[in-house]
Design a protein around this motif. Sequence first.
Motif, PDB file in Angstrom:
ATOM      1  N   HIS A  59      10.693  14.376  50.806  1.00 29.28           N
ATOM      2  CA  HIS A  59       9.998  14.485  51.923  1.00 29.28           C
ATOM      3  C   HIS A  59       9.223  15.918  51.851  1.00 29.28           C
ATOM      4  O   HIS A  59      10.025  16.832  51.246  1.00 29.28           O
ATOM      5  CB  HIS A  59      10.944  14.341  53.112  1.00 29.28           C
ATOM      6  CG  HIS A  59      11.858  15.315  53.142  1.00 29.28           C
ATOM      7  ND1 HIS A  59      13.140  15.234  52.608  1.00 29.28           N
ATOM      8  CD2 HIS A  59      11.969  16.666  54.067  1.00 29.28           C
ATOM      9  CE1 HIS A  59      13.868  16.331  52.881  1.00 29.28           C
ATOM     10  NE2 HIS A  59      13.093  16.980  53.650  1.00 29.28           N
ATOM     11  N   HIS A  61       7.345  19.539  53.999  1.00 30.02           N
ATOM     12  CA  HIS A  61       7.477  20.431  54.971  1.00 30.02           C
ATOM     13  C   HIS A  61       6.282  21.402  54.795  1.00 30.02           C
ATOM     14  O   HIS A  61       5.862  21.726  53.582  1.00 30.02           O
ATOM     15  CB  HIS A  61       8.648  21.280  54.732  1.00 30.02           C
ATOM     16  CG  HIS A  61       9.949  20.750  55.180  1.00 30.02           C
ATOM     17  ND1 HIS A  61      10.323  20.146  56.139  1.00 30.02           N
ATOM     18  CD2 HIS A  61      11.050  20.343  54.197  1.00 30.02           C
ATOM     19  CE1 HIS A  61      11.628  19.669  56.118  1.00 30.02           C
ATOM     20  NE2 HIS A  61      12.002  19.666  54.889  1.00 30.02           N
ATOM     21  N   HIS A 103      10.510  18.064  48.766  1.00 28.06           N
ATOM     22  CA  HIS A 103      11.998  18.194  48.162  1.00 28.06           C
ATOM     23  C   HIS A 103      13.022  16.991  48.534  1.00 28.06           C
ATOM     24  O   HIS A 103      12.491  16.349  49.558  1.00 28.06           O
ATOM     25  CB  HIS A 103      12.737  19.663  48.611  1.00 28.06           C
ATOM     26  CG  HIS A 103      13.061  19.490  50.042  1.00 28.06           C
ATOM     27  ND1 HIS A 103      13.935  20.699  50.272  1.00 28.06           N
ATOM     28  CD2 HIS A 103      12.551  19.001  51.160  1.00 28.06           C
ATOM     29  CE1 HIS A 103      14.202  20.731  51.719  1.00 28.06           C
ATOM     30  NE2 HIS A 103      13.236  19.822  52.283  1.00 28.06           N
ATOM     31  N   GLU A 105      17.147  16.503  49.449  1.00 27.93           N
ATOM     32  CA  GLU A 105      18.247  16.952  49.801  1.00 27.93           C
ATOM     33  C   GLU A 105      19.548  15.899  49.611  1.00 27.93           C
ATOM     34  O   GLU A 105      19.474  15.026  50.367  1.00 27.93           O
ATOM     35  CB  GLU A 105      18.442  17.748  50.921  1.00 27.93           C
ATOM     36  CG  GLU A 105      17.187  18.848  51.145  1.00 27.93           C
ATOM     37  CD  GLU A 105      16.910  19.101  52.666  1.00 27.93           C
ATOM     38  OE1 GLU A 105      16.137  17.854  53.063  1.00 27.93           O
ATOM     39  OE2 GLU A 105      17.369  19.976  53.196  1.00 27.93           O
TER      40      GLU A 105
HETATM   41 FE   FE2 Z   1      14.137  19.065  54.075  1.00 25.18          FE
END
Ligand code: FE2
Length: 281
Positions: A59, A61, A103, A105
């Motif tokens: 996703h 940012h 990125h 996670e």
């Molecule tokens: Fe994130």
Amino acid sequence: MASMRQLQQIIRAQKTSDGAGVSLYRSIGSSQGRVDPFLMLDEFSTENPDDYIAGFPAHPHRGFETVTYMIEGHMLHEDHLGNKGHLRSGDVQWMTAGRGIIHSEMPQQEQGAMRGFQLWINLPAVEKMKPAGYRDIASSTIPIVQAPGQPWVKVIAGDYDGVQGPIQGVSTQPLFIDVKLEPGMSFEQSLPAKHTAMVYVFEGELAATASLSQALPLKHAAVFGEGDQLCLQASTQGARFLLLAAMPLREPVVQYGPFVMNTREEIDQAIRDYQMGRLAA
Ligand code: FE2
């Protein structure tokens, strides 16, 4: 003369989910209001793999910084710049999204506890489009201040009692410390009077003090008014909390999911850039 900070607002964390279905407790955040320059604070705290196993697949940012502090567990960060970072118990990841980062996670465990935080800190308008940056900070390099009968303090950003945390030079001058207090123990901290200051309790409870007109239970944040002194005390259960302080930006905030800019036009641009694959180009 020193001025004591006073309680301004209590925010109870709301249970929510994000990513591909990760259970979170969100205190600061868009539905409950932001605390300039803090945009969001999520706590994840569970021993049930169903609450975290789906993780946060790729996703984007843009326009702010994300700080992930792992209390317990193991996550892997991977981004489009080729960074790959393992976050294990006690580690911190400080990521400056700037003009853009994409990125993921993802948890690296299929069982056991996963506990930690993600904090979003806004960037000033002049820095929103700077190149993305990323730092993994191993727990072993984060100083802990501890003396018998005194608070246990892990210094992640800013200074505590003359000890510098590994994160310095951020323009909002954040203080990010993890504080553990034995039952009844007091904690005092001086802060730049005009900086935003808040605490979030994640173990035990804080008792009422000169700064806190009522007890602060687990999974609650307290936001304080201006002043240069903060005075806290653990209840009879003891307490563990994050103390977060930073310089407010006092700029307009326009947020669309993972993009945080100053104007609607900048958000439209971010969406276009992401769709055309040039968010982080
Ligand atoms: Fe994130």
